[in-house]
Write a protein that holds these residues in place. Structure first.
Motif, PDB file in Angstrom:
ATOM      1  N   GLU A  52       7.278   6.114   5.619  1.00 49.80           N
ATOM      2  CA  GLU A  52       6.296   7.185   5.454  1.00 49.80           C
ATOM      3  C   GLU A  52       5.840   7.638   6.827  1.00 49.80           C
ATOM      4  N   VAL A  80       2.463   0.419  -4.492  1.00 54.49           N
ATOM      5  CA  VAL A  80       3.819   0.387  -5.051  1.00 54.49           C
ATOM      6  C   VAL A  80       4.064  -1.031  -5.538  1.00 54.49           C
ATOM      7  N   PHE A 136       8.846   1.341   4.154  1.00 52.63           N
ATOM      8  CA  PHE A 136       8.444   0.768   2.869  1.00 52.63           C
ATOM      9  C   PHE A 136       9.621   0.279   2.032  1.00 52.63           C
ATOM     10  N   GLU A 158       0.835  -1.201   0.000  1.00 49.18           N
ATOM     11  CA  GLU A 158       0.000   0.000   0.000  1.00 49.18           C
ATOM     12  C   GLU A 158       0.868   1.248   0.000  1.00 49.18           C
ATOM     13  N   LYS A 159       0.510   2.196  -0.859  1.00 44.63           N
ATOM     14  CA  LYS A 159       1.201   3.486  -0.911  1.00 44.63           C
ATOM     15  C   LYS A 159       0.491   4.426   0.044  1.00 44.63           C
ATOM     16  N   LYS A 178       4.628   2.772  -9.315  1.00 44.97           N
ATOM     17  CA  LYS A 178       3.464   3.027  -8.470  1.00 44.97           C
ATOM     18  C   LYS A 178       2.220   3.092  -9.342  1.00 44.97           C
ATOM     19  N   HIS A 221      -0.214   8.033   2.073  1.00 42.17           N
ATOM     20  CA  HIS A 221      -0.162   9.473   1.829  1.00 42.17           C
ATOM     21  C   HIS A 221       0.355  10.168   3.081  1.00 42.17           C
ATOM     22  N   GLU A 275      -4.524   5.578  -1.207  1.00 39.59           N
ATOM     23  CA  GLU A 275      -3.815   6.370  -2.218  1.00 39.59           C
ATOM     24  C   GLU A 275      -3.485   5.527  -3.442  1.00 39.59           C
TER      25      GLU A 275
END
Length: 355
Positions: A234, A320, A259, A164-165, A339, A167, A317
């Protein structure tokens, strides 16, 4: 953040399902809304991607005065036009009237400088800023391209991992085994080999202390016999960006998720899977999928609700994408990594995009 390139592209044109006077011009996996009849499949035209900042004369020529994003109405942003997502601008500027766009598409010529198009740089809030110092040992982060622009980064069926990307704001930590030095930086400062001086008020230093990132990096360096360890995470929560994942960047509940990891072993930089080397030591970006690469699976996984909080508090969001086995990509000139960002994220109202 991906690199900015303004290039000629060969188009595939699709019918717009909700507008007789509009069509969809496809570049990679992106689609941009265009006037009907302006282009045909196989034509070449210029593609100006999202996050581009355009000069006033080009905005006027394209008929986009007052219609772009940002305080100066000069930034390209994803929008929905008659219900269809439009990402980027497809056009044929007068300044390129003498250019063979088909040949330019084959050569990959970048016209950004010629047209005066620059990349948008997000603002840096005071909590993410601070005094900096030279840090030549810092391991910087890399730009990640969008798989929708470059869908051939991965081979169909290639084993990949989707995480998961989040934010938030990228925090770079480098642990140097010689003397136990620790460098903490942001993505922007890190690209200039600058580290933030230790400051208990700084967002990144607070996250590093709160989650014991330096301790985990030091332990990993000892296990691997590495000269340097880079841990990339992040930082997120209220006060960082508009999506918070139930954390608060202003208090002790500041969020952090690693990440990526890089190790300097015998002078060679090796990228490592955080789930294999840091699981149980640091919070990690959630792993959403492991299996064969399929563009439809990637785009479907990029949508939905976040999984970080365990409560699906808001939209996701994106994701990746990495190969299951780290490798080089001739397309990116570096790591094979990309991404994919959800349409809901791109078109949400009141979103923040701080560095």
């Amino acid at each position: 953040m991906s690199t900015l390139r303004v290039t000629a592209e060969v188009l595939t044109v699709h019918e717009h399902p909700n507008a007789d006077a509009l069509e969809l011009a496809q570049v990679g996996l992106y689609r941009a809304v265009v006037a009907k009849g302006a282009y045909r499949t196989g034509d070449s035209a210029l593609y100006i991607p999202e996050q581009s900042v355009l000069p006033a004369e080009l905005i006027e020529e394209l008929g986009l005065t007052g219609r772009l994003a940002g305080g100066k109405s000069d930034r390209v942003k994803a929008v929905r036009l008659r219900g269809e997502l439009s990402q980027g601008i497809v056009c044929r500027p007068r300044a390129l009237a003498d250019v063979d766009l088909a040949a330019a598409a084959a050569d990959g010529t970048d016209f950004a400088e010629r047209l005066g198009v620059v990349k948008w740089v997000p603002p840096v809030p005071p909590t993410m800023d601070g005094e900096v110092e030279a840090a030549p040992d810092l391991l910087p982060w890399v730009d990640i391209e969008n798989v929708q622009r470059y869908p051939d980064i991965f081979e169909p069926g290639e084993p990949v991992v989707l995480t998961e990307k989040l934010h938030g704001s990228a925090c770079l930590l480098t642990y140097v085994a010689d003397g136990g030095r620790v460098h903490v930086s942001s993505k922007g400062f890190g690209s200039k080999s600058l580290a933030l001086k230790r400051d208990p008020r700084n967002l990144y230093w607070r996250a590093v202390h709160a989650h014991g990132v330096a301790t985990a990096a030091a332990a990993l360096a000892e296990r691997l016999g590495a000269r340097r360890i880079g841990v990339y995470g992040e930082v997120f929560g209220a006060g960082v960006q508009d999506l918070t994942y139930g954390a608060d960047g202003r208090r002790d509940t500041i969020g952090y998720a690693a990440f990526d990891v890089c190790a300097d072993i015998d002078g060679t930089l090796r990228w490592l899977d955080p789930a294999k080397v840091l699981d149980g030591e640091l919070p990690l970006a959630p792993r959403l999928y492991e299996g064969p690469y399929d563009a439809d699976v990637v785009l479907a996984t990029a949508t939905g609700r976040e999984t970080v909080s365990g409560r699906e508090l808001h939209l996701r969001e994106g994701v990746v994408i990495r190969p299951a086995v780290e490798r080089y990509s001739a397309m990116t000139g570096g790591r094979a990594i990309a991404k994919a960002v959800s349409a809901a994220y791109l078109t949400r109202k009141g979103g923040t995009e701080f560095e």
